[in-house]
Design a protein around this motif. Structure first.
Motif, PDB file in Angstrom:
ATOM      1  N   HIS A   1      37.332  16.916  51.756  1.00  0.00           N
ATOM      2  CA  HIS A   1      36.751  18.157  52.291  1.00  0.00           C
ATOM      3  C   HIS A   1      37.815  19.169  52.705  1.00  0.00           C
ATOM      4  O   HIS A   1      37.757  20.337  52.323  1.00  0.00           O
ATOM      5  CB  HIS A   1      35.841  17.836  53.479  1.00  0.00           C
ATOM      6  N   LYS A   2      38.783  18.728  53.472  1.00  0.00           N
ATOM      7  CA  LYS A   2      39.813  19.637  53.983  1.00  0.00           C
ATOM      8  C   LYS A   2      40.651  20.215  52.834  1.00  0.00           C
ATOM      9  O   LYS A   2      40.928  21.410  52.797  1.00  0.00           O
ATOM     10  CB  LYS A   2      40.699  18.898  54.977  1.00  0.00           C
ATOM     11  N   ALA A   3      41.028  19.369  51.891  1.00  0.00           N
ATOM     12  CA  ALA A   3      41.858  19.827  50.770  1.00  0.00           C
ATOM     13  C   ALA A   3      41.095  20.830  49.910  1.00  0.00           C
ATOM     14  O   ALA A   3      41.672  21.830  49.446  1.00  0.00           O
ATOM     15  CB  ALA A   3      42.306  18.638  49.932  1.00  0.00           C
ATOM     16  N   ILE A   4      39.825  20.598  49.691  1.00  0.00           N
ATOM     17  CA  ILE A   4      39.041  21.503  48.859  1.00  0.00           C
ATOM     18  C   ILE A   4      38.829  22.835  49.567  1.00  0.00           C
ATOM     19  O   ILE A   4      38.899  23.901  48.944  1.00  0.00           O
ATOM     20  CB  ILE A   4      37.709  20.845  48.444  1.00  0.00           C
ATOM     21  N   ILE A   5      38.597  22.814  50.856  1.00  0.00           N
ATOM     22  CA  ILE A   5      38.430  24.066  51.603  1.00  0.00           C
ATOM     23  C   ILE A   5      39.723  24.885  51.576  1.00  0.00           C
ATOM     24  O   ILE A   5      39.703  26.092  51.325  1.00  0.00           O
ATOM     25  CB  ILE A   5      37.989  23.786  53.058  1.00  0.00           C
ATOM     26  N   LEU A   6      40.859  24.245  51.787  1.00  0.00           N
ATOM     27  CA  LEU A   6      42.132  24.965  51.766  1.00  0.00           C
ATOM     28  C   LEU A   6      42.468  25.471  50.365  1.00  0.00           C
ATOM     29  O   LEU A   6      42.976  26.585  50.210  1.00  0.00           O
ATOM     30  CB  LEU A   6      43.249  24.082  52.303  1.00  0.00           C
ATOM     31  N   THR A   7      42.177  24.668  49.338  1.00  0.00           N
ATOM     32  CA  THR A   7      42.418  25.102  47.964  1.00  0.00           C
ATOM     33  C   THR A   7      41.540  26.290  47.613  1.00  0.00           C
ATOM     34  O   THR A   7      41.999  27.263  46.993  1.00  0.00           O
ATOM     35  CB  THR A   7      42.157  23.943  46.985  1.00  0.00           C
ATOM     36  N   THR A   8      40.290  26.256  48.018  1.00  0.00           N
ATOM     37  CA  THR A   8      39.382  27.364  47.772  1.00  0.00           C
ATOM     38  C   THR A   8      39.857  28.625  48.486  1.00  0.00           C
ATOM     39  O   THR A   8      39.811  29.727  47.931  1.00  0.00           O
ATOM     40  CB  THR A   8      37.965  26.995  48.244  1.00  0.00           C
ATOM     41  N   LEU A   9      40.340  28.473  49.686  1.00  0.00           N
ATOM     42  CA  LEU A   9      40.864  29.600  50.449  1.00  0.00           C
ATOM     43  C   LEU A   9      42.044  30.242  49.726  1.00  0.00           C
ATOM     44  O   LEU A   9      42.101  31.466  49.573  1.00  0.00           O
ATOM     45  CB  LEU A   9      41.281  29.138  51.845  1.00  0.00           C
ATOM     46  N   VAL A  10      42.963  29.427  49.248  1.00  0.00           N
ATOM     47  CA  VAL A  10      44.135  29.950  48.541  1.00  0.00           C
ATOM     48  C   VAL A  10      43.718  30.677  47.270  1.00  0.00           C
ATOM     49  O   VAL A  10      44.202  31.784  46.982  1.00  0.00           O
ATOM     50  CB  VAL A  10      45.131  28.804  48.233  1.00  0.00           C
ATOM     51  N   PHE A  11      42.810  30.102  46.494  1.00  0.00           N
ATOM     52  CA  PHE A  11      42.378  30.752  45.261  1.00  0.00           C
ATOM     53  C   PHE A  11      41.583  32.029  45.526  1.00  0.00           C
ATOM     54  O   PHE A  11      41.667  32.979  44.741  1.00  0.00           O
ATOM     55  CB  PHE A  11      41.583  29.785  44.378  1.00  0.00           C
ATOM     56  N   ASN A  12      40.827  32.083  46.617  1.00  0.00           N
ATOM     57  CA  ASN A  12      40.133  33.321  46.973  1.00  0.00           C
ATOM     58  C   ASN A  12      41.125  34.428  47.280  1.00  0.00           C
ATOM     59  O   ASN A  12      40.958  35.570  46.828  1.00  0.00           O
ATOM     60  CB  ASN A  12      39.209  33.108  48.176  1.00  0.00           C
ATOM     61  N   VAL A  13      42.148  34.116  48.033  1.00  0.00           N
ATOM     62  CA  VAL A  13      43.165  35.117  48.377  1.00  0.00           C
ATOM     63  C   VAL A  13      43.904  35.559  47.125  1.00  0.00           C
ATOM     64  O   VAL A  13      44.123  36.757  46.909  1.00  0.00           O
ATOM     65  CB  VAL A  13      44.137  34.550  49.436  1.00  0.00           C
ATOM     66  N   LEU A  14      44.281  34.615  46.260  1.00  0.00           N
ATOM     67  CA  LEU A  14      44.985  34.980  45.037  1.00  0.00           C
ATOM     68  C   LEU A  14      44.120  35.835  44.116  1.00  0.00           C
ATOM     69  O   LEU A  14      44.609  36.776  43.489  1.00  0.00           O
ATOM     70  CB  LEU A  14      45.443  33.715  44.296  1.00  0.00           C
ATOM     71  N   THR A  15      42.840  35.534  44.040  1.00  0.00           N
ATOM     72  CA  THR A  15      41.934  36.325  43.216  1.00  0.00           C
ATOM     73  C   THR A  15      41.858  37.758  43.711  1.00  0.00           C
ATOM     74  O   THR A  15      41.911  38.711  42.924  1.00  0.00           O
ATOM     75  CB  THR A  15      40.529  35.698  43.208  1.00  0.00           C
ATOM     76  N   LEU A  16      41.742  37.940  45.017  1.00  0.00           N
ATOM     77  CA  LEU A  16      41.689  39.302  45.557  1.00  0.00           C
ATOM     78  C   LEU A  16      43.015  40.025  45.380  1.00  0.00           C
ATOM     79  O   LEU A  16      43.038  41.237  45.160  1.00  0.00           O
ATOM     80  CB  LEU A  16      41.289  39.260  47.033  1.00  0.00           C
ATOM     81  N   LEU A  17      44.133  39.301  45.454  1.00  0.00           N
ATOM     82  CA  LEU A  17      45.434  39.937  45.255  1.00  0.00           C
ATOM     83  C   LEU A  17      45.654  40.355  43.808  1.00  0.00           C
ATOM     84  O   LEU A  17      46.449  41.261  43.539  1.00  0.00           O
ATOM     85  CB  LEU A  17      46.554  39.003  45.716  1.00  0.00           C
ATOM     86  N   LEU A  18      44.958  39.730  42.864  1.00  0.00           N
ATOM     87  CA  LEU A  18      45.100  40.108  41.460  1.00  0.00           C
ATOM     88  C   LEU A  18      44.585  41.519  41.187  1.00  0.00           C
ATOM     89  O   LEU A  18      44.981  42.141  40.203  1.00  0.00           O
ATOM     90  CB  LEU A  18      44.375  39.105  40.564  1.00  0.00           C
ATOM     91  N   PHE A  19      43.729  42.040  42.049  1.00  0.00           N
ATOM     92  CA  PHE A  19      43.230  43.389  41.865  1.00  0.00           C
ATOM     93  C   PHE A  19      44.348  44.425  41.978  1.00  0.00           C
ATOM     94  O   PHE A  19      44.214  45.541  41.482  1.00  0.00           O
ATOM     95  CB  PHE A  19      42.122  43.712  42.871  1.00  0.00           C
ATOM     96  N   ILE A  20      45.445  44.066  42.610  1.00  0.00           N
ATOM     97  CA  ILE A  20      46.581  44.983  42.714  1.00  0.00           C
ATOM     98  C   ILE A  20      47.161  45.274  41.337  1.00  0.00           C
ATOM     99  O   ILE A  20      47.625  46.378  41.062  1.00  0.00           O
ATOM    100  CB  ILE A  20      47.668  44.375  43.641  1.00  0.00           C
ATOM    101  N   PHE A  21      47.098  44.299  40.436  1.00  0.00           N
ATOM    102  CA  PHE A  21      47.744  44.424  39.138  1.00  0.00           C
ATOM    103  C   PHE A  21      46.838  45.012  38.056  1.00  0.00           C
ATOM    104  O   PHE A  21      47.261  45.167  36.921  1.00  0.00           O
ATOM    105  CB  PHE A  21      48.270  43.060  38.684  1.00  0.00           C
ATOM    106  N   ILE A  22      45.594  45.341  38.393  1.00  0.00           N
ATOM    107  CA  ILE A  22      44.718  45.985  37.417  1.00  0.00           C
ATOM    108  C   ILE A  22      45.138  47.445  37.308  1.00  0.00           C
ATOM    109  O   ILE A  22      45.214  48.155  38.304  1.00  0.00           O
ATOM    110  CB  ILE A  22      43.238  45.882  37.845  1.00  0.00           C
ATOM    111  N   PRO A  23      45.424  47.896  36.096  1.00  0.00           N
ATOM    112  CA  PRO A  23      45.906  49.281  35.958  1.00  0.00           C
ATOM    113  C   PRO A  23      44.806  50.288  36.261  1.00  0.00           C
ATOM    114  O   PRO A  23      43.633  50.067  35.988  1.00  0.00           O
ATOM    115  CB  PRO A  23      46.331  49.360  34.488  1.00  0.00           C
ATOM    116  N   HIS A  24      45.212  51.394  36.813  1.00  0.00           N
ATOM    117  CA  HIS A  24      44.297  52.490  37.136  1.00  0.00           C
ATOM    118  C   HIS A  24      44.091  53.344  35.898  1.00  0.00           C
ATOM    119  O   HIS A  24      45.049  53.706  35.209  1.00  0.00           O
ATOM    120  CB  HIS A  24      44.859  53.331  38.275  1.00  0.00           C
ATOM    121  N   ILE A  25      42.858  53.679  35.578  1.00  0.00           N
ATOM    122  CA  ILE A  25      42.536  54.515  34.436  1.00  0.00           C
ATOM    123  C   ILE A  25      42.000  55.833  34.951  1.00  0.00           C
ATOM    124  O   ILE A  25      41.028  55.877  35.703  1.00  0.00           O
ATOM    125  CB  ILE A  25      41.487  53.843  33.525  1.00  0.00           C
TER     126      ILE A  25
END
Length: 100
Positions: A71-95
């Protein structure tokens, strides 16, 4: 020494992450429209992927957490992937879209 708040730390971090995600999610369609130039059908398709993936992935991760007691490992892994997913929006080019 036992800290009574220690077991709640991953849950609190996960809650904070989901609060931030919940604040960003309503504006995702606007972001797709204004910055990426997508039309309504494309925005609808992309917006439908979030609940679809959640519906398919939740039973799998629940079985993994209950079966392996991760449980703890999955919650922390999910948290990390959520943050990384939101940070990927920085690299989407502006049109730039002309209003003409």
């Amino acid at each position: 020494m036992f800290d009574p708040l220690r077991p709640f730390l991953p849950k609190v971090l996960f809650f904070i992450c989901l609060c931030g995600y919940g604040c960003c999610l309503p504006y995702l369609g606007l972001y797709f429209s204004v910055h990426l130039g997508l039309d309504a059908k494309e925005i609808g398709f992309l917006s439908s992927l979030i609940p679809l993936v959640s519906t398919l992935a939740a039973p799998f991760w629940t079985m993994m957490a209950d079966g392996k007691n991760w449980h703890k490992a999955i919650i922390l892994t999910t948290l990390v992937f959520n943050v990384l997913t939101l940070l990927l929006f920085i690299f989407i080019p502006h049109i730039d879209i002309d209003d003409e």
